[in-house]
Design a protein around this motif. Structure first.
Motif, PDB file in Angstrom:
ATOM      1  N   ASN A   1      41.010  48.817  45.369  1.00 58.53           N
ATOM      2  CA  ASN A   1      41.886  47.887  46.079  1.00 58.53           C
ATOM      3  C   ASN A   1      43.127  47.594  45.248  1.00 58.53           C
TER       4      ASN A   1
ATOM      5  N   ASP B   1      46.210  45.269  45.327  1.00 63.47           N
ATOM      6  CA  ASP B   1      46.526  44.024  46.028  1.00 63.47           C
ATOM      7  C   ASP B   1      47.791  43.379  45.460  1.00 63.47           C
TER       8      ASP B   1
ATOM      9  N   THR C   1      35.964  48.400  50.728  1.00 66.26           N
ATOM     10  CA  THR C   1      37.072  48.933  49.938  1.00 66.26           C
ATOM     11  C   THR C   1      36.567  49.260  48.538  1.00 66.26           C
TER      12      THR C   1
ATOM     13  N   ALA D   1      44.342  49.768  50.390  1.00 68.17           N
ATOM     14  CA  ALA D   1      42.886  49.694  50.274  1.00 68.17           C
ATOM     15  C   ALA D   1      42.316  51.096  50.483  1.00 68.17           C
TER      16      ALA D   1
END
Length: 371
Positions: A7, A9, A4, A27
């Motif tokens: 990313n 998150d 990735t 991702a």
């Protein structure tokens, strides 16, 4: 996810008590072209601005090339951004605009000149280098803005609705140029637009956003042919997918759908309904793309499930290459994509071919995909 590059998150964004972006996970692999698409206010530009560092992240984490960038200033993120407003310096030439960032970073003049020449050739603006922005067309200005971004050799390019100020033809031309650019350079791009045609033609993957959530993340083909819910089905595609009420029925030992029409009702086979055998009598919303509701000559004759029906026509709109034919199904005006020279005539019955292998079903309460 392995490899990735960018990313996102569990990222959220709130302004006081108002949350505008709910927990978001995306991702992005190196070299991908991710398009964030959705209507105004869906959270797409907010997400882009958080990747850029122009907006603080309320919670969650953004990392670029393995480095967490929460709190890192935009200038230190190794990203390049192209805005819809071009943001060019009007008193500088094209050369000066492209060179400005390199000058600020004290790049030696020979290196600057080589980079300007390379970028100008790539974008076909060499002949414009000594002009000022006021002497350029909208499309030329956007190329200069892209050229300025390209001199950075960034980890990620961020595009914020870069074509929305251009007229329709220029938008198509510039869309092609951006696609070619990505193919040549193989850079990682995150691109925001409200134009779903732009999203389908440019992206390697699309995140369809609405109400602060990613409604679906997938390839253009997945999002177009297998929409996760009724919002995605209705938003992606031009004209949009037809969505109309139907009833699950038993048909020839299998599953069918019963749909009311202007003249009564029709029953169509539904090959994806094997798991719905216990749902006989269930009300659903059926989704059929305009090209899967067409004249017999235009139908995909490799399809395993074509159904031919005569139906009354409400309206015919000719666009040159196609005719959009409006037919009432389930009390809704539905659009079929016919040949320009089809026999469809307003107020008369016409032959309609449904490609039921491409039809999808949704739950009318949850609006989620059933089959």
């Amino acid at each position: 996810m392995t490899n990735t590059f960018l990313n996102i998150d569990k990222v959220t964004k709130s302004y006081g008590a108002v949350r505008v972006l709910n927990e978001t996970d995306i991702a992005v692999q190196q070299g991908e072209f991710l398009v964030l698409v959705g209507p105004s206010g869906c959270g797409k530009s907010t997400l882009l601005n958080m990747i850029a560092g122009l907006e603080a992240i309320t919670s969650g984490e953004v990392s670029i090339n393995g480095r967490v960038v929460n709190g890192v200033p935009p200038a230190d993120r190794n990203i390049a951004m192209v805005f819809q407003s071009y943001a060019l310096y009007p008193n500088m030439t094209v050369r000066g605009n492209i060179s400005f960032s390199m000058e600020m970073h004290k790049v030696p003049k020979p290196e600057r000149e080589a980079k300007i020449a390379q970028v100008a050739e790539l974008l076909q603006i060499t002949h414009l280098l000594d002009r000022k922005p006021g002497q350029l067309s909208g499309g030329q200005r956007q190329r200069v803005a892209m050229g300025r971004a390209l001199t950075r050799d960034p980890d990620v390019f961020l595009f914020d609705e870069p074509l929305s100020n251009l007229d329709a033809k220029l938008r198509v031309d510039m869309r092609t140029e951006i696609k070619k650019l990505h193919q040549k350079l193989g850079t990682t791009i995150v691109y925001v637009t409200h134009d779903q045609v732009e999203a389908l033609t440019l992206s390697t993957r699309i995140a369809v956003m609405y109400g602060g959530d990613v409604q679906q993340l997938g390839t253009p083909d997945e999002v177009y042919h297998n929409p996760a819910n009724m919002f995605v089905a209705g938003f992606m595609g031009s004209p949009a997918m037809n969505l109309f009420p139907a009833e699950i029925v038993s048909l020839n030992g299998g599953i069918g759908v019963k749909v009311t029409t202007a003249g009564g009702y029709i029953t169509l086979p539904f090959p994806h309904g094997a798991a719905m055998e216990s749902d006989i009598g269930r009300e659903i919303v059926l989704g059929v793309r305009p090209e899967s509701m067409t004249d017999p000559e235009s139908a995909d004759h490799d399809s395993p499930c074509l159904e031919h029906v005569d139906l009354p026509v409400e309206l015919v709109e000719t666009t040159g290459a196609d005719s959009f034919v409006t037919i009432l199904l389930g009390g809704k005006e539905c659009i079929g994509r016919f040949r320009a020279k089809s026999a469809a005539t307003e107020g008369q019955l016409t032959h309609v071919t449904f490609d039921m292998s491409r039809a999808v079903a949704f739950d009318p309460k949850t609006e989620l995909r059933l089959a």
